[in-house]
Enzyme design. Structure first.
Site, PDB file in Angstrom:
ATOM      1  N   LYS A  68     -45.435   1.528 -10.769  1.00  0.00           N
ATOM      2  CA  LYS A  68     -45.865   2.828 -10.237  1.00  0.00           C
ATOM      3  C   LYS A  68     -45.564   3.932 -11.240  1.00  0.00           C
ATOM      4  CE  LYS A  68     -45.343   1.558  -5.419  1.00  0.00           C
ATOM      5  NZ  LYS A  68     -44.368   1.310  -4.353  1.00  0.00           N
ATOM      6  N   GLN A 112     -39.632   3.290  -1.436  1.00  0.00           N
ATOM      7  CA  GLN A 112     -40.017   1.882  -1.533  1.00  0.00           C
ATOM      8  C   GLN A 112     -39.424   1.090  -0.375  1.00  0.00           C
ATOM      9  OE1 GLN A 112     -42.165   0.615  -3.732  1.00  0.00           O
ATOM     10  NE2 GLN A 112     -41.941  -1.470  -2.964  1.00  0.00           N
ATOM     11  N   ASP A 135     -47.747   7.648   0.919  1.00  0.00           N
ATOM     12  CA  ASP A 135     -47.881   6.308   1.502  1.00  0.00           C
ATOM     13  C   ASP A 135     -48.649   6.354   2.826  1.00  0.00           C
ATOM     14  OD1 ASP A 135     -47.011   3.936   0.306  1.00  0.00           O
ATOM     15  OD2 ASP A 135     -44.896   4.395   0.645  1.00  0.00           O
TER      16      ASP A 135
HETATM   17  N1  GUN Z   1     -43.365  -2.187  -0.258  1.00  0.00           N
HETATM   18  C1  GUN Z   1     -44.414  -3.038  -0.348  1.00  0.00           C
HETATM   19  N2  GUN Z   1     -45.574  -2.360  -0.303  1.00  0.00           N
HETATM   20  C2  GUN Z   1     -45.256  -1.052  -0.182  1.00  0.00           C
HETATM   21  C3  GUN Z   1     -46.029   0.138  -0.102  1.00  0.00           C
HETATM   22  O1  GUN Z   1     -47.267   0.140  -0.108  1.00  0.00           O
HETATM   23  N3  GUN Z   1     -45.321   1.292   0.000  1.00  0.00           N
HETATM   24  C4  GUN Z   1     -43.968   1.306   0.029  1.00  0.00           C
HETATM   25  N4  GUN Z   1     -43.376   2.480   0.147  1.00  0.00           N
HETATM   26  N5  GUN Z   1     -43.228   0.229  -0.045  1.00  0.00           N
HETATM   27  C5  GUN Z   1     -43.873  -0.955  -0.154  1.00  0.00           C
END
Ligand code: GUN
Length: 311
Positions: A68, A112, A135
């Site tokens: 990311k 996350q 998100d």
């Molecule tokens: N963990 C796995 N996929 C995601 C996601 O799309 N967003 C977040 N914040 N954590 C994750």
């Protein structure tokens, strides 16, 4: 391109290349960033900033967070990373969220998941300013998506929708079956498909005769987290299959202790029947971060009352 299987259509033509589509989306995001940051003469330019919070040392989460950060910078945005100890308590995390909410240089906040056991994830997600919730997991954004408002939309289902619309065009009148009812994928996926005028069924582990339900789908979304659960004979000939699963399974044929990634769909069986299908890896996976970058630009523009560039 039509998703309906054409006589003589090769397997390769049926495979939806999410990696290539995501690369194109990242290019469009980078152009949008360049526009809003003033590189093209835009007055009062700004550079969107994304804050990513990682608690603990989960190896898969560390990989996601690294990717990311890298892709955020590659598209010309600012990446802000906060890495916290696995023993961090909820109040400490909530204090950090409050600081990021108040920081005008932060346009997007992503915590996350999964979070350690001592932290209630939904309380943390709901503490994020909905305007910075890239998100789309805040209850306000979930509610806006369900009621047709201007929501920030969860990245994985948004990526699935973009791939579907690219392959099929208008989804009106198609029957979409979403297998899986999570807050992160299944439920928002169903809302997005409904918003695109599909007829939507949400199926799950307790659905009676799940194979028969799946066979009714023009569009089948598999988001259950069970390796290769959806078999070829669950699929209507010509259906478009979107496989959200990423499951690591043993691969003794590649050597002792080796593993490989598979989806929730038995790919080779499904490829023989479907009109189009996403592979694992290289299908939905790359779309998630690309959509996160898109959401970050969108959040940055909306917060400032600036029109969101085409992406
Ligand atoms: N963990 C796995 N996929 C995601 C996601 O799309 N967003 C977040 N914040 N954590 C994750």
């Amino acid at each position: 391109m039509s998703g309906i299987s054409q006589p003589g259509q090769s397997g390769a033509e049926k495979v939806i290349d999410g990696k290539a589509f995501a690369a194109g989306l990242r290019e469009r995001v980078a152009r949008a960033v360049s526009t809003v940051s003033g590189a093209q003469g835009f007055m009062g330019g700004f550079t969107p900033g994304l804050a990513v919070v990682l608690v603990g040392e989960d190896p898969a989460s560390q990989v996601y967070v690294r990717n990311k950060g890298k892709q955020t910078q590659e598209t010309g945005m600012r990446s802000i990373e906060h890495k916290l100890d696995a023993r961090t308590d909820q109040d400490t995390l909530l204090t950090l969220i409050a600081d990021l909410n108040a920081d005008d240089d932060v346009d997007g906040i992503l915590v996350q998941l999964p979070l350690p056991k001592q932290i209630d994830a939904q309380s943390v997600l709901d503490a994020i300013d909905p305007a910075k919730d890239v998100d789309g997991f805040h209850v306000i954004n979930a509610g806006r998506l369900a009621t047709g408002g201007a929501a920030l939309v969860p990245c994985t289902p948004l990526g699935c929708l973009l791939l579907l619309q690219d392959r099929l065009g208008d989804l009106s009148g198609k029957h979409a079956v979403v297998v899986g009812r999570s807050n992160i994928v299944g439920k928002p996926m169903a809302q997005l498909l409904l918003g695109a005028n599909a007829t939507v069924t949400i199926a799950h582990s307790r659905t009676a005769d799940l194979p028969a339900m799946c066979r009714q789908a023009d569009i089948l979304i598999a988001a259950v987290g069970r390796p290769e659960m959806v078999r070829g004979d669950w699929i209507k000939p010509g259906a478009v299959v979107i496989d959200v699963g990423i499951n690591r399974v043993p691969a003794p044929e590649q050597g002792e202790g080796k593993t490989r990634l598979v989806g929730d769909v038995a790919f080779d069986e499904a490829l023989a029947v479907a009109g189009a299908i996403t592979p694992v890896p290289g299908g939905v996976g790359p779309m998630t971060i690309a959509c996160l970058l898109r959401n970050t630009v969108e959040a940055a523009c909306r917060r400032r009352g600036v029109a969101v560039p085409e992406m």
